[in-house]
Write a protein that holds these residues in place. Structure first.
Motif, PDB file in Angstrom:
ATOM      1  N   GLY A  53       3.215  -2.294  -5.470  1.00 14.38           N
ATOM      2  CA  GLY A  53       1.958  -1.706  -4.983  1.00 14.38           C
ATOM      3  C   GLY A  53       2.127  -0.637  -6.009  1.00 14.38           C
ATOM      4  O   GLY A  53       0.794  -0.098  -6.864  1.00 14.38           O
ATOM      5  N   ALA A  54       3.160   0.043  -6.661  1.00 11.34           N
ATOM      6  CA  ALA A  54       3.080   1.051  -6.996  1.00 11.34           C
ATOM      7  C   ALA A  54       2.424   0.875  -8.235  1.00 11.34           C
ATOM      8  O   ALA A  54       2.164   1.670  -9.427  1.00 11.34           O
ATOM      9  CB  ALA A  54       4.874   1.280  -7.204  1.00 11.34           C
ATOM     10  N   GLY A  64       0.780  -1.426   0.160  1.00  6.24           N
ATOM     11  CA  GLY A  64       0.163   0.417   0.118  1.00  6.24           C
ATOM     12  C   GLY A  64       0.931   1.240   0.098  1.00  6.24           C
ATOM     13  O   GLY A  64      -0.044   2.062  -0.415  1.00  6.24           O
ATOM     14  N   LEU A  65       1.974   1.607   0.610  1.00  7.90           N
ATOM     15  CA  LEU A  65       2.640   2.421   0.703  1.00  7.90           C
ATOM     16  C   LEU A  65       3.075   2.410  -0.719  1.00  7.90           C
ATOM     17  O   LEU A  65       3.513   4.248  -1.100  1.00  7.90           O
ATOM     18  CB  LEU A  65       3.569   2.093   2.297  1.00  7.90           C
ATOM     19  CG  LEU A  65       3.611   2.570   3.372  1.00  7.90           C
ATOM     20  CD1 LEU A  65       4.277   2.174   4.172  1.00  7.90           C
ATOM     21  CD2 LEU A  65       2.784   3.341   3.412  1.00  7.90           C
ATOM     22  N   GLY A  66       3.562   1.673  -1.463  1.00 11.29           N
ATOM     23  CA  GLY A  66       4.168   1.587  -2.196  1.00 11.29           C
ATOM     24  C   GLY A  66       3.381   2.712  -3.326  1.00 11.29           C
ATOM     25  O   GLY A  66       3.532   3.053  -4.541  1.00 11.29           O
ATOM     26  N   GLY A  67       1.387   1.797  -3.261  1.00  7.24           N
ATOM     27  CA  GLY A  67       1.007   2.435  -4.099  1.00  7.24           C
ATOM     28  C   GLY A  67       0.669   4.184  -3.943  1.00  7.24           C
ATOM     29  O   GLY A  67       1.254   4.752  -4.619  1.00  7.24           O
ATOM     30  N   TYR A  68       0.467   4.938  -3.098  1.00  4.16           N
ATOM     31  CA  TYR A  68       0.743   5.508  -2.082  1.00  4.16           C
ATOM     32  C   TYR A  68       1.808   7.054  -2.878  1.00  4.16           C
ATOM     33  O   TYR A  68       1.572   7.894  -2.923  1.00  4.16           O
ATOM     34  CB  TYR A  68       0.581   6.447  -0.556  1.00  4.16           C
ATOM     35  CG  TYR A  68      -0.545   5.993   0.204  1.00  4.16           C
ATOM     36  CD1 TYR A  68      -1.127   7.260   0.382  1.00  4.16           C
ATOM     37  CD2 TYR A  68      -1.045   4.921   0.859  1.00  4.16           C
ATOM     38  CE1 TYR A  68      -2.775   7.443   0.115  1.00  4.16           C
ATOM     39  CE2 TYR A  68      -2.361   5.108   1.508  1.00  4.16           C
ATOM     40  CZ  TYR A  68      -3.254   6.124   1.304  1.00  4.16           C
ATOM     41  OH  TYR A  68      -4.558   5.544   1.659  1.00  4.16           O
ATOM     42  N   MET A  69       2.757   6.228  -2.745  1.00  2.92           N
ATOM     43  CA  MET A  69       3.902   7.146  -3.645  1.00  2.92           C
ATOM     44  C   MET A  69       3.543   7.300  -4.247  1.00  2.92           C
ATOM     45  O   MET A  69       3.683   8.513  -4.805  1.00  2.92           O
ATOM     46  CB  MET A  69       4.984   6.489  -3.123  1.00  2.92           C
ATOM     47  CG  MET A  69       5.876   6.083  -1.155  1.00  2.92           C
ATOM     48  SD  MET A  69       5.468   7.868  -0.339  1.00  2.92           S
ATOM     49  CE  MET A  69       4.661   7.397   0.907  1.00  2.92           C
ATOM     50  N   ILE A  70       3.325   6.571  -5.439  1.00  5.42           N
ATOM     51  CA  ILE A  70       2.939   6.961  -6.653  1.00  5.42           C
ATOM     52  C   ILE A  70       1.539   7.687  -7.284  1.00  5.42           C
ATOM     53  O   ILE A  70       1.648   8.696  -7.855  1.00  5.42           O
ATOM     54  CB  ILE A  70       3.161   5.286  -7.199  1.00  5.42           C
ATOM     55  CG1 ILE A  70       3.727   5.844  -8.991  1.00  5.42           C
ATOM     56  CG2 ILE A  70       2.339   4.265  -7.824  1.00  5.42           C
ATOM     57  CD1 ILE A  70       4.812   7.248  -9.646  1.00  5.42           C
ATOM     58  N   GLY A  71       1.203   7.556  -6.213  1.00  5.89           N
ATOM     59  CA  GLY A  71      -0.346   8.268  -5.970  1.00  5.89           C
ATOM     60  C   GLY A  71      -0.381   9.662  -6.090  1.00  5.89           C
ATOM     61  O   GLY A  71      -1.010  10.558  -6.959  1.00  5.89           O
ATOM     62  N   MET A  72       0.473  10.374  -5.321  1.00  2.00           N
ATOM     63  CA  MET A  72       0.787  11.669  -4.759  1.00  2.00           C
ATOM     64  C   MET A  72       1.153  12.049  -5.644  1.00  2.00           C
ATOM     65  O   MET A  72       0.918  12.914  -6.556  1.00  2.00           O
ATOM     66  CB  MET A  72       1.884  11.304  -3.641  1.00  2.00           C
ATOM     67  CG  MET A  72       1.268  11.363  -2.206  1.00  2.00           C
ATOM     68  SD  MET A  72       2.680  10.334  -1.022  1.00  2.00           S
ATOM     69  CE  MET A  72       3.512  12.540  -0.766  1.00  2.00           C
ATOM     70  N   TRP A  73       2.043  11.682  -6.543  1.00  2.00           N
ATOM     71  CA  TRP A  73       2.692  11.790  -8.145  1.00  2.00           C
ATOM     72  C   TRP A  73       1.826  12.286  -8.584  1.00  2.00           C
ATOM     73  O   TRP A  73       1.459  13.409  -9.197  1.00  2.00           O
ATOM     74  CB  TRP A  73       3.855  11.186  -8.399  1.00  2.00           C
ATOM     75  CG  TRP A  73       4.271  11.913 -10.040  1.00  2.00           C
ATOM     76  CD1 TRP A  73       5.413  13.032 -10.069  1.00  2.00           C
ATOM     77  CD2 TRP A  73       4.431  11.914 -11.360  1.00  2.00           C
ATOM     78  NE1 TRP A  73       5.591  13.346 -11.403  1.00  2.00           N
ATOM     79  CE2 TRP A  73       5.172  12.339 -12.205  1.00  2.00           C
ATOM     80  CE3 TRP A  73       3.464  10.713 -11.154  1.00  2.00           C
ATOM     81  CZ2 TRP A  73       4.106  12.293 -13.492  1.00  2.00           C
ATOM     82  CZ3 TRP A  73       3.383  10.770 -13.067  1.00  2.00           C
ATOM     83  CH2 TRP A  73       4.218  11.104 -13.753  1.00  2.00           C
TER      84      TRP A  73
END
Lengths: 246, 410
Positions: free
Chosen positions: B284-285, B78-87
């Motif tokens: 996740g990303a 999930g954290l990987g997803g959040y990081m790419i989601g922010m950009w």
């Protein structure tokens, strides 16, 4: 001969029970020693203390020419210092082949990155070959060690210990559950090993101890009761009372 | 290096061939290729499943090979997803804001643009300020680094504390559950800086590529997911093939013995835990841009338990088992929960699979654990005739040699 391991005044208590009581013990390079004693005398606890598994309440443990203290070092660090241990029950990695077991034990760098990029060198494979010959498992190199018989597992574990090239070998009941022929082979392996390093053998079987032909330390209630040749200690009245006589 | 690995593990080549054929087949049948046998939404489902397979491979490495039953690896996913989601969210909102402000009589300043973006993104949680954690959101390169770094650092700190204190077994599993629960609860808060329970949305739209249809974007992500799975699989196969593999399997089977061989067991566990967390972050990303939305419910404790169930059903301790488990269970799960499975009419009671699927999954998990611990992957052993020594921990006397020979003959 210089002292390799010196244990002095060590005590350890488990829940009020004094398992080791002011124990002192010393062994020199290339010396073989047998430790005997009744059940609960503290033989295995003694090994736990030397290998760092159990921390003593008091006492000193000095190791090697530089006399470094083993207290406070991790089990892995003590093993790297050159103390190898064989457990009572054969503990080999049953899911892996004899070759993998031996390669893992070979004296090489132990860090994760070095191990990750490690590829067996010519001399490593030669050493594995040579060791497996000594322990009689040359034909079984590619067999899973879980398939081996009880005696073969014991030898594999001794082979792994030799592969570690320790300066001190601690061996807990190596002959348990072996046939007479297997015992003879085990004796030969240990006597050979003791030519170049210190070996401490814990054993119940007096016949096996006699064949080792070495100095004997008798433990009783966590302390040394007697020390000397087998004939000397078996003639000791106290030893007869607490151990042999029963 | 990799040649040796491939030679020693013929299953890696088989896996890569199957994955290649699968990717080619889906590509040719997709809307993108014009054939439209496989819909764009199914391409996305399959692409997401490839990402789940990648995180399952990571889970197999940490559980099946090293013996650490981590029930928190979905937090890293999930954290990987959040990081790419922010950009994705920042850049896309940036585009929208710039085009709407372009009609204004006075050209907007940079500060006004950033403020407008903040207003757009954080309006739902009643804020317009960018929290400090969004500092790098305008840089794709930096956020991609964070995809690996944030899960890696969290896993390293958590693992360092847990392994150093020699927390093992079920206690470690509980700790990892606590970690993922705490993270999910934190992210649910509106002032966590990641839009609380709204999560990040609109991730399926790539900034600056508004003219590209979803049928193309979905197939790009499908390829990227397949490529990541292939790389992750080969990397994992390489890690477990050599002496490192021997050591971690040793740790799984008898940790104390490995310690007495002189290996720093805690360092090895920490290494595997951290590396697999990074792989989970990458998976996740790739997953969440295909899903389109990420919110804290994604990293609820149950998600990580599902991950363990996939690996158990697929067959732990073998990498393809993890992939099979992730594919099989997640696709069957979406079939049952998607309302496609026919209801079973028992006269008095009608079994609706949407309600009963979890019960079925739970029962299959128990059945696999008790009856077929090797999972679906164990079927491959039946086919190749491989026989595992079935005497773990049993000390046979020296006279049992003849029986052993018979077993070896088979």
């Amino acid at each position: 001969m210089s002292t390799l391991l010196e244990v002095s005044g060590v005590s350890v208590t488990f829940d009020g029970f004094k398992a080791i009581n002011n124990l002192s013990f010393a062994i020199a390079d290339a010396e073989m020693r047998a430790i005997i004693g009744p059940n609960g005398a503290g033989k295995t606890t003694f090994m736990d203390i030397v290998t760092g598994k159990t921390r003593p309440d008091e006492g000193r443990i000095l190791w090697g020419d530089a006399n470094i203290s083993l207290l406070g070092l991790s089990e892995a660090r003590i093993a790297r210092e050159g103390i190898g241990r064989k457990f009572q029950k054969p503990t080999v990695f049953e899911d892996q082949t004899v070759r993998e077991n031996l390669l893992m034990a070979l004296r090489n760098a132990r860090g994760p990155l070095q191990v990750l990029f490690y590829r067996p060198r010519r001399e490593d494979l030669d050493r594995v070959h040579e060791l497996s010959g000594e322990i009689g498992l040359l034909d079984a190199l590619d067999r899973k060690s879980g398939e081996l018989s009880h005696g073969q597992k014991q030898w594999l574990e001794i082979g792994m210990l030799l592969a570690q090239e320790p300066r001190l070998l601690l061996v807990d009941e190596p002959a348990a559950g072996m046939t007479p022929a297997e015992r003879e082979h085990t004796t030969a392996l240990l006597v050979e090993a003791a030519k170049s390093r210190a070996v401490v053998v814990i054993e119940h079987d007096m016949e096996f101890v006699r064949r080792l032909g070495c100095k004997v330390t008798v433990l009783h209630e966590g302390a040394v009761l007697a020390e000397g040749s087998l004939d000397h200690v078996t003639a000791n009245q106290e030893v007869i009372d607490v151990y042999l006589g029963r | 290096m990799s040649q040796g690995v491939l030679a020693k593990n013929p299953s890696v080549l088989t896996f890569l061939a199957v994955l290649g054929l699968f990717t080619l087949g889906v590509t040719l049948m997709s809307e993108w290729a014009g054939t439209e046998i496989v819909s764009t939404s199914l391409v996305k489902t399959l692409g997401k499943t490839l990402c789940l397979a990648l995180v399952a491979v990571a889970m197999d490495l940490v559980w099946g090979y090293t013996g650490i039953l981590s029930l928190g690896h979905f937090a890293f996913f999930g954290l990987g997803g959040y990081m790419i989601g922010m950009w994705l969210m920042y850049e896309r909102t940036h585009g929208i804001v710039v085009s709407s402000l372009a009609e204004a009589p006075i050209p907007p300043t940079e500060a006004e643009v950033v403020a407008a973006i903040g207003n757009q993104i954080f309006g739902v949680v009643g804020s317009s300020e960018f929290p400090p954690i969004w500092a790098f959101a305008d840089s794709l390169a930096l956020q991609l680094v964070l995809v690996v770094l944030v899960p890696g650092i969290l896993a390293f700190v958590f693992g360092w504390l847990a392994f150093r204190s020699r927390v093992t077994g079920v206690y470690l599993s509980i700790l990892t559950q606590a970690m993922t629960l705490a993270l999910a609860l934190y992210l649910f808060q509106n002032d966590s800086g990641l839009r609380g329970n709204n999560g990040l949305s609109g991730l399926q739209n790539l900034p600056g590529l508004d003219h590209v249809p979803q049928s193309s974007i979905s197939i790009w992500f499908f390829w990227a997911s397949a490529g990541a799975l292939a790389l992750g699989y080969v990397l994992s196969a390489w890690i477990v093939s050599g002496k490192f593999g021997s050591v971690i399997r040793g740790i799984r089977d008898n940790e104390a013995r490995v310690r007495f061989l002189g290996y720093p067991v805690e360092t090895y566990k920490l290494f595997v835990f951290t590396v697999t967390a990074m792989v989970a972050g990458i998976a996740g990303a790739l997953y969440y841009p295909q899903a389109g939305i990420i919110n804290p419910a994604e990293i609820a404790p149950i998600a990580s338990i599902y991950l363990a169930v996939w690996v158990a059903i697929g067959g732990r301790g073998r990498l393809y088992g993890a992939v099979i488990g992730a594919f099989f269970v997640s696709l069957v799960s979406s079939w049952f929960t998607g309302g496609q499975a026919p209801d079973v009419n028992l006269g008095l009671y009608t079994i609706k699979w949407v309600d009963w699927w979890l019960v079925l999954l739970g029962l299959s998990f128990v059945a696999v654990t008790l009856l077929a611990p090797k999972g679906i992957g164990g079927l491959v052993d039946l086919w190749t005739g491989r026989l595992a020594p079935d005497r773990h921990g049993a000390d046979l006397g020296p006279d049992a040699g003849s029986l052993r020979e018979a077993e070896a003959e088979q």
